[in-house]
Design a protein around this motif. Structure first.
Motif, PDB file in Angstrom:
ATOM      1  N   CYS A  45      -1.493  -4.413  -2.263  1.00  0.00           N
ATOM      2  CA  CYS A  45      -2.742  -3.719  -1.951  1.00  0.00           C
ATOM      3  C   CYS A  45      -2.506  -2.425  -1.178  1.00  0.00           C
ATOM      4  CB  CYS A  45      -3.659  -4.649  -1.151  1.00  0.00           C
ATOM      5  SG  CYS A  45      -5.292  -3.922  -0.856  1.00  0.00           S
ATOM      6  N   GLU A  47      -5.313  -0.622  -0.642  1.00  0.00           N
ATOM      7  CA  GLU A  47      -6.699  -0.300  -0.262  1.00  0.00           C
ATOM      8  C   GLU A  47      -7.072  -0.979   1.060  1.00  0.00           C
ATOM      9  OE1 GLU A  47     -11.296  -0.286  -1.459  1.00  0.00           O
ATOM     10  OE2 GLU A  47     -10.062  -2.049  -1.623  1.00  0.00           O
ATOM     11  N   ARG A  89      -3.222  -2.614  -6.251  1.00  0.00           N
ATOM     12  CA  ARG A  89      -4.625  -2.274  -5.966  1.00  0.00           C
ATOM     13  C   ARG A  89      -4.648  -0.882  -5.344  1.00  0.00           C
ATOM     14  NH1 ARG A  89      -9.113  -5.990  -2.840  1.00  0.00           N
ATOM     15  NH2 ARG A  89     -10.461  -4.333  -2.106  1.00  0.00           N
ATOM     16  N   PRO A 116     -10.785  -1.192  -7.171  1.00  0.00           N
ATOM     17  CA  PRO A 116     -11.761  -1.697  -6.200  1.00  0.00           C
ATOM     18  C   PRO A 116     -13.109  -0.989  -6.313  1.00  0.00           C
ATOM     19  CG  PRO A 116     -10.306  -0.144  -5.140  1.00  0.00           C
ATOM     20  CD  PRO A 116      -9.812  -0.283  -6.560  1.00  0.00           C
ATOM     21  N   GLY A 182     -15.436  -9.562  -5.823  1.00  0.00           N
ATOM     22  CA  GLY A 182     -15.122  -9.237  -4.431  1.00  0.00           C
ATOM     23  C   GLY A 182     -16.104  -9.875  -3.466  1.00  0.00           C
TER      24      GLY A 182
END
Length: 368
Positions: A45, A47, A89, A116, A182
């Motif tokens: 990830c 993000e 991500r 995302p 999410g």
């Protein structure tokens, strides 16, 4: 894991998807050492799992970890089957291009990117760029949109937003591997957070949104694979009564099964197991996790039961039109051919990937 090239199988094969910040320094070593044994997919990830001031460091660390995996692969320390499906991500389209260039030839280790806060407005940019990136690759790099934005959560805009996202994904269907939910971001919009004693389905405002996502993306004329939302606990203080029945543990394993049940309760895994069962009942495949201890429970409950397999075989064998309903091989239900055919087809796909339990065995057999 077994390497799968067929997208129609691969989209079911993510199983437990472990999220970790790309700043983590032991990603490659954890894979090489076998610490993540059984893991089928992972997301590095860039993000929300890292700070805004850590982006450059995270990109450099991600590049280094991928180099270490490529080196171990070339030296024969590991095989391709030892490496989980790897996704990154990203924060935006520019970062996706940057990551692609950073990785160079090691981009071949990637299975895809995770997008995302995905909406119809920004989604076209993601997939347009991904399509261009794929023109330079020898194997597909897929996209996985995460539905977690206010437009999808808020009821006044939800239907329109979901249908627009569906229309966009349809135009790039060959590049869409999974649709992900999410739930953490959705909960944050209302200042909510579930406890480890509860499932995400106990939070009514989140459940209603999940209902709509399932309705749009998993119906017969859609056919997308939607994954279960993240389970974010691995230790907490118990408030409610444990959710695990004794039967599944003691029927086949006796005292050993009871000890296993106690161990799961002590690690606060009963909420996770209950949520996985509800994911499965609602047609969700696989689950996002944040801790290696969650790998086994998710994977164990992905395995097809012997009863499911026998029912699916019977339904498909009788789908020639001569009969409309047959009795289950277990003698406990009626299998209607037409309504249950799609379910049976999914069971057969999962059986190819995760296998089938022997008769009289269940998920507890894999947790020992």
């Amino acid at each position: 894991m077994i390497r799968i090239d067929d997208q129609s199988l691969l989209e079911y094969a993510l199983g437990a998807t472990l999220y970790m910040p790309a700043t983590r320094k032991t990603i490659a070593q954890d894979v090489i050492s076998g610490k993540l044994k059984g893991l089928m997919s992972m997301v590095l990830c860039l993000e929300d799992a890292i700070g805004d001031n850590e982006v450059s460091e995270a990109e450099s660390m991600m590049k280094y970890q991928m180099q270490q995996l490529a080196l171990a692969l070339s030296q024969g320390s590991i095989t391709a089957a030892d490496i989980p499906l790897i996704f990154v991500r990203i924060r935006d389209v520019e970062q996706m291009w940057r990551v692609t260039h950073l990785l160079g030839q090691n981009v071949a280790l990637l299975t895809g990117f995770v997008f995302p806060k995905f909406t119809a407005k920004n989604g076209g940019l993601y997939f347009e760029a991904l399509d261009k990136i794929n023109k330079c690759q020898t194997k597909p790099i897929y996209g996985m949109p995460i539905l977690e934005s206010p437009e999808i959560m808020y009821m006044e805009s939800r239907q329109k937003s979901l249908l627009e996202v569906k229309q966009l994904l349809d135009s790039y269907r060959e590049l869409v591997l999974n649709v992900r939910i999410g739930a953490t971001d959705f909960s944050g919009l209302f200042g909510l957070r579930r406890s480890p004693d509860m499932t995400i389905y106990d939070i009514s405002v989140i459940r209603s949104c999940i209902d709509n996502i399932i309705n749009v993306f998993t119906r017969l004329d859609s056919g997308y694979v939607v994954s279960g939302p993240v389970w974010e606990f691995y230790s907490s203080e118990r408030v409610l009564k444990p959710l695990l029945r004794h039967g599944p543990f003691t029927d086949n394993l006796g005292q050993a099964g009871e000890k296993m049940r106690d161990a799961l309760l002590n690690r606060y895994m009963d909420g996770l197991l209950h949520e996985i069962v509800l994911d499965k009942a609602n047609g969700l495949i696989g689950k996002t996790i944040i801790h290696p201890s969650h790998i086994k429970p998710v994977q164990a409950l992905c395995v097809v039961t012997h009863e499911e397999y026998m029912d699916a075989c019977s339904i498909l064998a009788e789908s020639h039109g001569d009969v409309g309903v047959v009795s289950s091989a277990y003698g406990n239900k009626m299998n209607e051919i037409k309504p249950h055919t799609r379910w049976a087809q999914k069971i057969m796909i999962k059986s190819k990937i995760y296998g089938v339990f022997h008769e009289q065995h269940n998920f507890t057999s894999l947790l020992t």
